[in-house]
Design a protein around this motif. Structure first.
Motif, PDB file in Angstrom:
ATOM      1  N   MET A 173       0.834  -1.202   0.000  1.00 28.81           N
ATOM      2  CA  MET A 173       0.000   0.000   0.000  1.00 28.81           C
ATOM      3  C   MET A 173       0.869   1.253   0.000  1.00 28.81           C
ATOM      4  SD  MET A 173      -2.994  -0.879   2.757  1.00 28.81           S
ATOM      5  CE  MET A 173      -4.017  -2.334   2.614  1.00 28.81           C
ATOM      6  N   ALA A 174       1.950   1.220   0.781  1.00 23.24           N
ATOM      7  CA  ALA A 174       2.798   2.404   0.923  1.00 23.24           C
ATOM      8  C   ALA A 174       3.481   2.776  -0.387  1.00 23.24           C
ATOM      9  CB  ALA A 174       3.836   2.167   2.014  1.00 23.24           C
ATOM     10  N   VAL A 175       3.839   1.782  -1.199  1.00 19.61           N
ATOM     11  CA  VAL A 175       4.558   2.081  -2.448  1.00 19.61           C
ATOM     12  C   VAL A 175       3.637   2.045  -3.664  1.00 19.61           C
ATOM     13  CG1 VAL A 175       6.718   1.198  -1.498  1.00 19.61           C
ATOM     14  CG2 VAL A 175       5.222  -0.341  -2.790  1.00 19.61           C
ATOM     15  N   GLY A 176       2.344   1.821  -3.451  1.00 20.76           N
ATOM     16  CA  GLY A 176       1.395   1.871  -4.563  1.00 20.76           C
ATOM     17  C   GLY A 176       1.336   0.619  -5.405  1.00 20.76           C
ATOM     18  N   LEU A 177       1.440  -0.549  -4.774  1.00 15.43           N
ATOM     19  CA  LEU A 177       1.335  -1.818  -5.492  1.00 15.43           C
ATOM     20  C   LEU A 177       0.118  -2.582  -5.010  1.00 15.43           C
ATOM     21  CD1 LEU A 177       5.028  -3.126  -5.442  1.00 15.43           C
ATOM     22  CD2 LEU A 177       3.853  -1.944  -7.309  1.00 15.43           C
ATOM     23  N   ARG A 178      -0.362  -3.478  -5.846  1.00 16.13           N
ATOM     24  CA  ARG A 178      -1.401  -4.408  -5.424  1.00 16.13           C
ATOM     25  C   ARG A 178      -1.283  -5.703  -6.213  1.00 16.13           C
ATOM     26  NH1 ARG A 178      -7.213  -2.897  -8.132  1.00 16.13           N
ATOM     27  NH2 ARG A 178      -6.472  -1.779  -9.971  1.00 16.13           N
ATOM     28  N   VAL A 179      -1.804  -6.769  -5.620  1.00 15.84           N
ATOM     29  CA  VAL A 179      -1.764  -8.097  -6.222  1.00 15.84           C
ATOM     30  C   VAL A 179      -3.158  -8.435  -6.731  1.00 15.84           C
ATOM     31  CG1 VAL A 179      -1.214 -10.532  -5.839  1.00 15.84           C
ATOM     32  CG2 VAL A 179       0.043  -8.760  -4.598  1.00 15.84           C
ATOM     33  N   VAL A 180      -3.255  -8.842  -7.999  1.00 18.87           N
ATOM     34  CA  VAL A 180      -4.551  -9.178  -8.596  1.00 18.87           C
ATOM     35  C   VAL A 180      -4.445 -10.510  -9.319  1.00 18.87           C
ATOM     36  CG1 VAL A 180      -5.234  -6.762  -8.883  1.00 18.87           C
ATOM     37  CG2 VAL A 180      -4.028  -7.936 -10.742  1.00 18.87           C
ATOM     38  N   LYS A 181      -5.600 -11.133  -9.533  1.00 22.16           N
ATOM     39  CA  LYS A 181      -5.651 -12.345 -10.346  1.00 22.16           C
ATOM     40  C   LYS A 181      -5.424 -11.968 -11.804  1.00 22.16           C
ATOM     41  CE  LYS A 181      -6.931 -16.053  -9.413  1.00 22.16           C
ATOM     42  NZ  LYS A 181      -6.197 -17.308  -9.092  1.00 22.16           N
ATOM     43  N   GLU A 182      -4.560 -12.688 -12.462  1.00 21.50           N
ATOM     44  CA  GLU A 182      -4.260 -12.376 -13.855  1.00 21.50           C
ATOM     45  C   GLU A 182      -5.459 -12.631 -14.760  1.00 21.50           C
ATOM     46  OE1 GLU A 182      -0.928 -13.488 -17.279  1.00 21.50           O
ATOM     47  OE2 GLU A 182      -0.943 -14.521 -15.346  1.00 21.50           O
ATOM     48  N   SER A 183      -6.295 -13.607 -14.418  1.00 22.56           N
ATOM     49  CA  SER A 183      -7.414 -13.979 -15.283  1.00 22.56           C
ATOM     50  C   SER A 183      -8.610 -13.057 -15.135  1.00 22.56           C
ATOM     51  CB  SER A 183      -7.849 -15.414 -14.981  1.00 22.56           C
ATOM     52  OG  SER A 183      -8.219 -15.548 -13.610  1.00 22.56           O
ATOM     53  N   THR A 184      -8.779 -12.434 -13.958  1.00 21.11           N
ATOM     54  CA  THR A 184      -9.976 -11.630 -13.712  1.00 21.11           C
ATOM     55  C   THR A 184      -9.678 -10.172 -13.384  1.00 21.11           C
ATOM     56  OG1 THR A 184     -10.005 -12.152 -11.336  1.00 21.11           O
ATOM     57  CG2 THR A 184     -11.149 -13.682 -12.829  1.00 21.11           C
ATOM     58  N   GLY A 185      -8.476  -9.866 -12.940  1.00 23.31           N
ATOM     59  CA  GLY A 185      -8.162  -8.510 -12.507  1.00 23.31           C
ATOM     60  C   GLY A 185      -8.666  -8.205 -11.113  1.00 23.31           C
ATOM     61  N   GLY A 186      -9.271  -9.201 -10.432  1.00 25.41           N
ATOM     62  CA  GLY A 186      -9.806  -8.994  -9.090  1.00 25.41           C
ATOM     63  C   GLY A 186      -8.822  -9.423  -8.012  1.00 25.41           C
ATOM     64  N   LYS A 187      -9.281  -9.395  -6.770  1.00 27.60           N
ATOM     65  CA  LYS A 187      -8.438  -9.773  -5.633  1.00 27.60           C
ATOM     66  C   LYS A 187      -8.154 -11.270  -5.670  1.00 27.60           C
ATOM     67  CE  LYS A 187     -10.077  -5.985  -2.708  1.00 27.60           C
ATOM     68  NZ  LYS A 187     -10.910  -5.385  -3.763  1.00 27.60           N
ATOM     69  N   PRO A 188      -7.031 -11.697  -5.128  1.00 27.00           N
ATOM     70  CA  PRO A 188      -6.647 -13.109  -5.222  1.00 27.00           C
ATOM     71  C   PRO A 188      -7.593 -14.066  -4.511  1.00 27.00           C
ATOM     72  CG  PRO A 188      -4.735 -11.756  -4.738  1.00 27.00           C
ATOM     73  CD  PRO A 188      -5.940 -10.868  -4.602  1.00 27.00           C
ATOM     74  N   GLY A 189      -8.268 -13.630  -3.434  1.00 29.70           N
ATOM     75  CA  GLY A 189      -9.127 -14.530  -2.680  1.00 29.70           C
ATOM     76  C   GLY A 189      -8.320 -15.414  -1.744  1.00 29.70           C
ATOM     77  N   LEU A 190      -9.027 -16.181  -0.904  1.00 28.80           N
ATOM     78  CA  LEU A 190      -8.362 -16.995   0.106  1.00 28.80           C
ATOM     79  C   LEU A 190      -7.426 -18.032  -0.508  1.00 28.80           C
ATOM     80  CD1 LEU A 190     -11.183 -17.587   2.745  1.00 28.80           C
ATOM     81  CD2 LEU A 190      -9.041 -16.355   3.082  1.00 28.80           C
ATOM     82  N   GLY A 191      -7.892 -18.702  -1.569  1.00 28.10           N
ATOM     83  CA  GLY A 191      -7.070 -19.734  -2.188  1.00 28.10           C
ATOM     84  C   GLY A 191      -5.803 -19.169  -2.805  1.00 28.10           C
ATOM     85  N   GLY A 192      -5.949 -18.129  -3.625  1.00 34.12           N
ATOM     86  CA  GLY A 192      -4.793 -17.522  -4.262  1.00 34.12           C
ATOM     87  C   GLY A 192      -3.847 -16.897  -3.257  1.00 34.12           C
ATOM     88  N   GLY A 193      -4.405 -16.246  -2.236  1.00 33.81           N
ATOM     89  CA  GLY A 193      -3.567 -15.631  -1.219  1.00 33.81           C
ATOM     90  C   GLY A 193      -2.786 -16.661  -0.425  1.00 33.81           C
ATOM     91  N   PHE A 194      -3.420 -17.811  -0.132  1.00 36.78           N
ATOM     92  CA  PHE A 194      -2.728 -18.849   0.643  1.00 36.78           C
ATOM     93  C   PHE A 194      -1.598 -19.471  -0.172  1.00 36.78           C
ATOM     94  CE2 PHE A 194      -2.205 -23.272   2.014  1.00 36.78           C
ATOM     95  CZ  PHE A 194      -1.901 -23.074   3.353  1.00 36.78           C
ATOM     96  N   ILE A 195      -1.866 -19.782  -1.447  1.00 35.27           N
ATOM     97  CA  ILE A 195      -0.818 -20.371  -2.290  1.00 35.27           C
ATOM     98  C   ILE A 195       0.360 -19.408  -2.418  1.00 35.27           C
ATOM     99  CG2 ILE A 195      -0.275 -21.088  -4.644  1.00 35.27           C
ATOM    100  CD1 ILE A 195      -3.122 -22.165  -4.846  1.00 35.27           C
ATOM    101  N   ARG A 196       0.041 -18.138  -2.601  1.00 31.44           N
ATOM    102  CA  ARG A 196       1.108 -17.146  -2.760  1.00 31.44           C
ATOM    103  C   ARG A 196       1.925 -17.001  -1.481  1.00 31.44           C
ATOM    104  NH1 ARG A 196       2.563 -11.811  -2.916  1.00 31.44           N
ATOM    105  NH2 ARG A 196       3.361 -11.099  -4.935  1.00 31.44           N
TER     106      ARG A 196
END
Length: 241
Positions: A173-196
């Motif tokens: 947040m401080a440097v202006g980055l965010r992580v998104v799903k490549e297929s949807t552009g949305g938030k990673p969700g619990l599954g994607g966040g846990f794998i990451r």
């Protein structure tokens, strides 16, 4: 009196003599030279009229097309490193607070241990003192391992849940980055966040070398998306807001 041309019984004036040429029935009108002809029922398609498919890197120049977001800039490794430093400070502060609480608990448990050396070893008081010492040592060990478990849960929840539901940690947040799903552009969700999260943690078991390699793996990405191994496994990409 003139009866006209016998080859033109209807008296129509030949085309090209004072009248503009009319299009024939069933055929499209011929477009002027240099203008592409339009077909019936289909709009003319210009080159590049449709955006690239989601996940397509734009000429390997640091921009990527994502579904629902359009063309966005991929997060640079410099910004990602800065985000990791800020997260390290935040997690370090959390560790310090939990360590203080854990140390206080251990010291409190240690103060309950009685000195049994001054008692007669044959007396019942000595046996009771030894039993109390054993129970106190068990409490100290329980407090120590409980502290380690609490520390693990806190750091896990910080990275996992914030990436899953917010798409960014405090550092990102401080440097202006965010992580998104490549297929949807949305938030990673619990599954994607846990794998990451779990892939670098699994690498940390090998003396931390595996974790370091995971965090450096975006340098090895030849697609221009700056995806690390944990990003590829989770199907995520780090972009600028």
């Amino acid at each position: 009196m003139s009866f006209g041309d016998p080859n033109n019984p209807y008296g129509q004036q030949p085309q090209g003599q004072g009248q503009p040429q009319q299009p024939g029935y069933g055929y499209p009108q011929q477009a002027p030279q240099g203008v592409p002809q339009q077909g019936y029922g289909y709009p003319q398609q210009q080159p590049g009229a449709y955006p690239p498919a989601p996940g397509t890197i734009q000429a390997n120049n640091g921009y990527i097309n994502l579904h629902g977001l359009g063309t966005v800039q991929v997060g640079s490794m410099g910004l990602r490193f800065a985000a990791r430093l800020i997260d390290a400070v935040a997690i370090g502060a959390l560790v310090w607070i939990l360590s203080f609480i854990g140390a206080a608990g251990v010291v409190g448990a240690a103060e309950t241990v009685e000195d049994c050396t001054k008692l007669d070893v044959t007396s019942q008081a000595y046996s009771d003192c030894v039993n109390e010492q054993a129970a106190a040592v068990g409490g100290i060990l329980a407090a120590f391992f409980g502290f380690l478990f609490l520390l693990f849960i806190a750091t896990m929840l910080y990275e996992w849940l914030m990436i899953s539901f917010v798409g960014a940690t405090l550092g990102k947040m401080a440097v202006g980055l965010r992580v998104v799903k490549e297929s949807t552009g949305g938030k990673p969700g619990l599954g994607g966040g846990f794998i990451r999260w779990i892939i670098p943690m699994a690498g940390a078991l090998v003396c931390g070398i595996g974790q370091l390699l995971v965090y450096l793996s975006p340098f090895f990405d030849s697609t221009g998306k700056t995806q690390g191994w944990h990003d590829r496994a989770a199907g995520t990409v780090v972009i600028k807001k």
